[in-house]
Structures are given as C-alpha cells and as structure tokens.
Design an enzyme around this catalytic site. Structure first.
Site, PDB file in Angstrom:
ATOM      1  N   GLU A 190      -9.250   5.171  -4.318  1.00 53.90           N
ATOM      2  CA  GLU A 190     -10.518   5.778  -3.920  1.00 53.90           C
ATOM      3  C   GLU A 190     -11.194   6.399  -5.122  1.00 53.90           C
ATOM      4  O   GLU A 190     -10.564   7.094  -5.904  1.00 53.90           O
ATOM      5  CB  GLU A 190     -10.254   6.845  -2.855  1.00 53.90           C
ATOM      6  CG  GLU A 190     -11.487   7.609  -2.420  1.00 53.90           C
ATOM      7  CD  GLU A 190     -11.824   8.783  -3.308  1.00 53.90           C
ATOM      8  OE1 GLU A 190     -13.026   9.061  -3.464  1.00 53.90           O
ATOM      9  OE2 GLU A 190     -10.899   9.413  -3.841  1.00 53.90           O
ATOM     10  N   HIS A 247     -15.678   5.409   4.296  1.00 53.32           N
ATOM     11  CA  HIS A 247     -15.588   6.432   5.332  1.00 53.32           C
ATOM     12  C   HIS A 247     -16.951   7.020   5.669  1.00 53.32           C
ATOM     13  O   HIS A 247     -17.039   8.051   6.330  1.00 53.32           O
ATOM     14  CB  HIS A 247     -14.617   7.532   4.909  1.00 53.32           C
ATOM     15  CG  HIS A 247     -13.187   7.106   4.969  1.00 53.32           C
ATOM     16  ND1 HIS A 247     -12.555   6.829   6.152  1.00 53.32           N
ATOM     17  CD2 HIS A 247     -12.269   6.875   3.998  1.00 53.32           C
ATOM     18  CE1 HIS A 247     -11.306   6.454   5.918  1.00 53.32           C
ATOM     19  NE2 HIS A 247     -11.113   6.478   4.619  1.00 53.32           N
ATOM     20  N   ASP A 293       0.821  -1.212   0.000  1.00 57.97           N
ATOM     21  CA  ASP A 293       0.000   0.000   0.000  1.00 57.97           C
ATOM     22  C   ASP A 293       0.854   1.259   0.000  1.00 57.97           C
ATOM     23  O   ASP A 293       1.794   1.377   0.800  1.00 57.97           O
ATOM     24  CB  ASP A 293      -0.902   0.029   1.228  1.00 57.97           C
ATOM     25  CG  ASP A 293      -2.005  -1.009   1.177  1.00 57.97           C
ATOM     26  OD1 ASP A 293      -2.295  -1.497   0.081  1.00 57.97           O
ATOM     27  OD2 ASP A 293      -2.575  -1.322   2.239  1.00 57.97           O
TER      28      ASP A 293
END
Length: 774
Positions: A680, A709, A614
């Site tokens: 995202e 989120h 990541d």
C-alpha cells in the site's frame, strides 16, 4: 473468601462492545445511507437502537457499568478527530455543509478529495483513520457525540462510563498533514489539545458522568523520555482540573512498562490494566511500584482478543493478588470486545468439542460477571461455574483434535535448508526475466476482483442446496473468463484469476485445511462497513489436497500471459484467525507453512510461473515492545521462506502487504527473500517506496498507485504522478505498477475505469524512460 469491603466495591465492566448488531444491522444501515436508500435520520435512529440494545444486553448480563462513546459509524479515532475539531483543510467545507456526509468523506474520500490514510490499530486487524496534524492545526471541542450517547444510557436507568481516546494516544497515532514536514511531531500540539479535553470532560461532568475512561494504549509501546514526560504532564494537568469527572486511564494489548509509575502517581482516580498474555507482567510491575493506594484498578483478566474460554481459577488467583494492590478492584476484559464476534451460541455447525471451548463477546461478558461475583462474594457463590470450567479445560488438553502425530513429526524434521531458495536473487531475477519476458514497469493487480451480488448469490444457493457443484463450477468459470478477458483487453501484463471462488482470503484456505473451524456468524469489524469472519485455529494443521490449482490452471488455459497463483501466507493465516493459545505461535506458523508449501509445489508443477503469497499481517502482528520483535520476526520470516523456498529459480515469488507502517520492518521484508513485493502506498504518498530505498532493498517492488479502499477513480495523471514519485526511490527495472490491495470490495465500473487509467499511466511513463520495452 473475600472481604465485605471487596464485595461492596467489585464491579463488572467492559471497555467496549461489538458495534454491528446480531445481523450486521449497522453495516446495512450505513451502506443504505451511502446508496441513498435511507436518509440521515433513519441512519441515526438505527444507531440509537443498536446502542440501546447493546447496553440492555450488558446490563441484563450483570455488567454494573456500561461503556458509552465506543459506538462508531465508521471508526472511533475518526470520531476523536471530530471531537477535537481537527478536520483536515480539504474536508472542512464538506463537514461544514453536512456533518454526516463530511464525516464519511474523511473516511472514504470523494471524487475530488482523498480520504484520510488508514492503518492498523496497534497489532490488531482493526483499521483506524490516521489524524492529519500540522503546526497550524487548531483544536476546538465538539462534545455532542459523547454527551448524547451518555445521556441515552442514563435514560435507560444505567450506570454509564464515557470512553474516549486519550490525548497522548491520539497525538502519537497522528501523522504530519500533507505538505507538512515529515519532521513535524504531532505531540508538540499537546498544550493546544489539553484545553479541548478539559472542555469535553467538563461537558460530560455537566451531563452527570461520574467516571470518564481515557484510553491510552500507545503507552504500552516503547516510549521516549519526551513522550513519557508528555504523558506525565497531560495527566497532571487533566487530573488537576476542578470541574471534571473521575478519570480512569486505560491501557491494553501489552504491559504498560515505563508509563506505569507515571500513571500510578498521577492525580487520577483509576487505572485499567491488561493482565493477559505478555501483559500478565503488569502484575509484578504494579506490585513493584507499590500498587495503587487510594485508586480504582480495573483488571483486564479475560482475553478480549481471542475466543477461548477463560481459565476462571487462574483469573481469580490474579484478582485475589490484585486486591492487596488497589483501593478497589473491578473486573473487565483485557480490551474492548470489538475484536471478537458477538455470540458463540449462534454457531450451530462447529464440532461440539470445539464449541464448548469458545467464548465470544456475550460469553466473555458472562465470564467477567462470574469473576466479579467470585471476587466480591466469595468462590462458593460460583462453585458450579468453576467446576464446569475445569472440566472444559481438561477436555481441551485431552482432545485428539488438537494433536496430529504426523504433522508434529514433519514439523520437527524441518531444517534451515528448507527455508532457503536454491539460488540467490540476482540469478533468480535473470532467470525470471528470460522466462517471463515482461516489459519495464510491468502491470498487475493484487489478486481479487469484485465479488458481485451474483457471485454471493451463487455461494448462497450452493450452501442451500439449490445449486449443485457442477452448476457452481460453471458460474465460477464464467466469472474467471470475464476477469481474464478484461485484463487482456486492458493490457495488464501479469494476470490474476480474480478469486471468484473465495469467500475470504483466510477462510477459503481454513475450510480446506485440517485443524481449522469456520464460523457462520462470527463477524468482526475490520474497518468501516467491512466485516470478516476469522476462522478458529484449534488443532494441528495439514493439507488434505490441492486448494487453488484447479482454478489457477483454468485461468492460465485462457491466456498466453502469466497468471499468478494466489495464496495467503502463514503469518496472515494466524493473524486473521483466532489462533490456538496452547502452543507457541512459531510452532503453529511452521505447521501452516508446510501445508502451504505443498500447495506452492503443486502450483509450480501445474505450470504456474508466478506465485503470490500474501502477508499483509506481517507488520500487524509485530509485538508492541521492541524487546519482543526479534523472536517474532525470526519465526515469521522463517515461515514465509519455508512456504516459498521449494520452487525453481525461474518461478517468481511475490508477496503483498497493505495498510500498516512498514518502516520498522524493512529488514524483515528483505529477509522474506521474495522476488517481488507489492505494498500500500497511494494514501501515504509513496512513503514506503522511500523507506525501501533508504534500506537499500535489492529486489522488485510495487508500491500501490490506486487506493482501492475509496470509491474514487484515480485519473491517469494522478497514477502517473504517483508512479514518477515511486521512480525517485526505486529503479525502473525493479518497479511494478499495481493497486494498493485486492479489488474484492469495489464495483466493476470503477475497477474497469481505474485499471484502464493505471495501464495508460504505466505506458505513458514507460515511454519516457530510456531502454523501455514497447
């Protein structure tokens, strides 16, 4: 020695302070309100007490002028949206019905209404909520929050300075609202916005404010002639108001550049500048424009973003030079202290050799006060502080903790070949398809699954000695079994083990690498009520032994489907730590990359066919000035490739990025040479998928279709709609289906429902495609 006039003028101040309280009282209060455990009045009362405690603490430390308005229940940019009345249409009814509930609806969304997009605040790990504006946007002043908080500080007998996000930065941070053309430029609304700021300034003046600070960090970035002209016009107009306080325009995070002469000449009374790191160039630039005659200069000479003690002697030299460039010089941190933990004295477990070198918010406040006294009253008054500081700095240079000859030799021996995969991507892709046998539009998750109260309790019991290692391992195994079982039942194609054993995606690894120190109370706000404890990177980095192989291998033993190995990449390991400042970042990144490369090799040797490294911080750490981009991206992408390039062609390398603007680093994403990237995209309506397509990105990608989120559960139609939008940019044979980010902060009920809908939507869309795989 300094003059009497300097002594009379010099003040100590800060731009902002950590909001959470010593024991994260703000987090507990806000989440208590969300859960219905406390009401709105109790939340407001807790907020008032936290603000007052902060101001008292600052005043007791010797800060002459405390900031107000920097406190926020969620985000200060969202507060600015409320201040100027720019409520999105879809949230207007909720805000009108209940201002507090509507405020949180904009931040988190509701079952039926999506929240505002969230992204990184410049090059920090703080996330702000992006304003949504359009040609029909109207503004109206709502001064209640800044006026109330200013009055609270004055009632304590304090000299206070309200702090607001400036109009130029607010508009430059905004995006076109949904349904508005992407070509719309929010800055065109400046003439509508300035009267609102004028009203807010008048309201603050009426409340008794002598000074108001307007934060304009956007002006440290490269700006067009039109943007600079807008800044000039804004501060000409605001400075020309009759009914207003004195204006202090603040910039931070980098050098001010082309905007400096504009603000120096503007009819404002003060300018706040950063003089740390690259922003030290502001010193020569300020001299070049003739200084700030007749104006107040607030000099940010204490680094507000890192945790190392200040070099007091060097800062005093800078301040002494600045005395000749302004009418009055005050001392501050380089930016808000929001970005550092609260108190280094609370850390009892850190090696004393490191602990003596740390300065968190409280210690930085003391440094600011010390420097202000030395500047105003003469260095003799702080002679003991200067001597102790010199001793500490010398001890750091001599410490064996900072240098490992074996690590330095290995780092120096790296060649260009070490950062290249053995075969080009097309050949790797063919080998991976044959090896993995995945369907079209394969489904996966980003890595983490919910961190339940039971998991956190088990970690606490382990730390307290009430649970032994064997008992803890059994609990982790049970959690991994549940995560794998659910994913198989849901029909996910590439599984994860859920990261039950990890406290944080950086801290978990930092605790197993040499050269790092972990804090116990070093909480820093990331967004809303999400706080992280960045580890402290103090010395040379190496890996004593495997860090993830045990749990990844255990998870793989439970399923015939591939289970991803999960690592945090070298750039993010730096960005989300407080990194050493005594050597180039690229050197430190290479050390971390080599340690992680050993872990990647061990995962592959243990039979892991898919490994995700990541790098959510790759964009976040991009320097704010374009001239600095190339050097940063060169070492950042090299560090990633150095981590991942030792594997075989059939081993699939993934990476992940979230909550940032990716359009200007697409070439760097390409240069990583990862086989698959997930990003995202849900809140930004698949924007990144089109940016990848415009670039001609040749590899596989998974733009997120589930916004993790927000507590919202996306239904099948919503996921399918986003997926079809993704297909307009990325061919089906290269498109993955996944959430935006990890699921650590979500609860199991919403995760089960959302991932079930995600898999159902993927199957529905897959069935409509020719040559699909059942």
């Amino acid at each position: 020695m300094t003059t009497k006039s300097a002594a009379a003028a010099t003040r100590a101040t800060v731009y902002g302070y950590p909001r959470q309280g010593p024991h994260r009282e703000l987090k507990k209060a806000v989440e208590g309100y969300w859960a219905g455990r406390i009401d709105a009045d109790a939340l407001r009362a807790a907020s008032v007490e936290l603000r007052r405690a902060n101001w008292r603490r600052l005043a007791d430390a010797g800060i002459h002028e405390v900031p107000t308005g920097d406190f926020s229940l969620y985000d200060h940019v969202l507060d600015t949206t409320v201040l100027v009345g720019a409520i999105p249409t879809r949230h207007r009814a909720a805000v009108d019905a209940d201002a507090l509930a509507g405020y949180f609806a904009m931040a988190r969304g509701t079952r039926d209404v999506a929240p505002l997009e969230m992204t990184k605040w410049f090059d920090t790990n703080y996330h702000y909520l992006v304003p949504e504006l359009g040609p029909d946007t109207t503004f109206s002043a709502n001064s209640a929050k800044p006026v109330t908080e200013f009055a609270e500080a004055v009632a304590l007998g304090l000299t206070a300075r309200p702090v607001l996000v400036g109009p130029i930065t607010y508009l430059l941070l905004a995006k076109p609202a949904p349904g508005v053309s992407a070509d719309f430029e929010p800055l065109t609304l400046l003439d509508r916005l300035l009267p609102v700021y004028a009203q807010v300034l008048a309201d603050l003046r009426a409340a008794g404010a002598e000074w108001v600070q307007l934060d304009e960090p956007a002006l440290v970035q490269d700006r067009s002639f039109a943007e600079l002209n807008a800044a000039s016009r804004a501060y000409r107009d605001l400075g020309g108001l009759v009914d207003r306080p004195k204006l202090l325009v603040a910039s931070y995070f980098d050098r001010l550049g082309e905007a400096l002469p504009i603000l120096a000449k503007a009819p404002i009374e003060g300018l706040a500048l950063d003089f740390t790191g690259p922003a030290a160039a502001n010193l020569d630039a300020l001299a070049a424009v003739g200084g700030l005659p007749g104006k107040r200069l607030v000099a940010g000479v204490v680094d507000g973003r890192n945790v190392w003690i200040n070099d007091l002697g060097r800062s005093l030299a800078t301040l002494g030079t600045l005395l000749g460039l302004a009418d009055r010089v005050d001392v501050a941190a380089s930016c808000s202290l929001l970005h550092v933990p609260l108190d280094a004295d609370a850390e009892r477990d850190i090696d004393p050799q490191i602990a003596r070198l740390l300065a968190f918010a409280r210690q930085k406040t003391e440094e600011i006060v010390t420097l202000a006294r030395g500047l105003g009253q003469g260095t003799d008054t702080i002679a003991a502080h200067l001597a102790a500081n010199r001793t500490d700095l010398a001890a750091r240079k001599a410490s064996a903790l900072t240098r490992d000859p074996a690590v330095r030799a290995r780092t120096a021996a790296v060649t260009a070949a070490d950062g290249r995969r053995s075969r080009p991507y097309p050949e790797r892709a063919a080998a991976q398809r044959a090896h993995l046998g995945l369907p079209l539009l394969p489904t996966t998750t980003i890595g983490s699954f919910p961190q339940t109260a039971e998991l956190r309790a088990a970690r606490a019991e382990l730390r307290a000695g009430r649970l032994d290692d064997a008992g803890y391992a059994k609990r982790i195994e049970a959690e991994i079994r549940e995560v794998i079982s659910f994913q198989e039942q849901a029909g996910i194609d590439v599984l994860v083990h859920g990261e039950a054993e990890r406290n944080d995606m950086v801290q978990y690894f930092a605790e197993q690498l040499t050269g790092y120190a972990a804090t116990r109370h070093g909480w820093v706000q990331s967004y809303g009520t999400r706080y992280v404890r960045p580890p402290i990177l103090a010395g040379d980095i190496s890996r004593p032994g495997p860090m993830t192989v045990r749990w990844t291998s255990f998870a793989q033993s439970l399923s015939d489907r591939p289970v991803k190995g999960m690592l945090t990449g070298p750039v993010t390991m730096l960005a989300w730590s407080f990194v050493r400042d005594d050597q180039p970042l690229g050197t430190t990144a290479r050390q971390v990359a080599l340690a992680l490369r050993d872990e990647v090799d061990d995962l592959e040797a243990a039979g892991t066919s898919v490994i995700q490294v990541d790098e959510p911080a790759l964009r976040e750490t991009l320097p704010l000035r374009t001239a600095d981009h190339a050097a940063y991206l060169a070492w950042a992408t090299e560090a990633f490739r150095l981590t991942t390039s030792g594997v075989r062609a059939e081993t699939q390398i993934h990476t992940h990025m979230c909550y940032a603007e990716f359009g200007d680093i697409v070439q760097a994403i390409d240069d990583l040479d990862a086989d698959v990237i997930s990003l995202e995209a849900a809140r930004s309506h698949m924007q990144v998928a089109h940016e990848l397509a415009a670039h001609g990105y040749p590899r596989e990608a998974g733009p997120g279709v589930y916004d993790i989120h927000s507590p919202r559960i996306p239904d099948t139609d919503e996921v399918a709609r986003l997926l079809r939008e993704g297909l307009t940019a990325i061919p089906a044979e290269r498109l993955w289906v996944n959430p935006d980010c990890g699921l650590k902060t979500r609860g199991w009920p919403e995760v089960r429902a959302s991932l079930t809908n995600l898999v159902t939507a993927a199957r529905e869309v897959r069935s409509t495609l020719s040559n699909s795989t059942p």
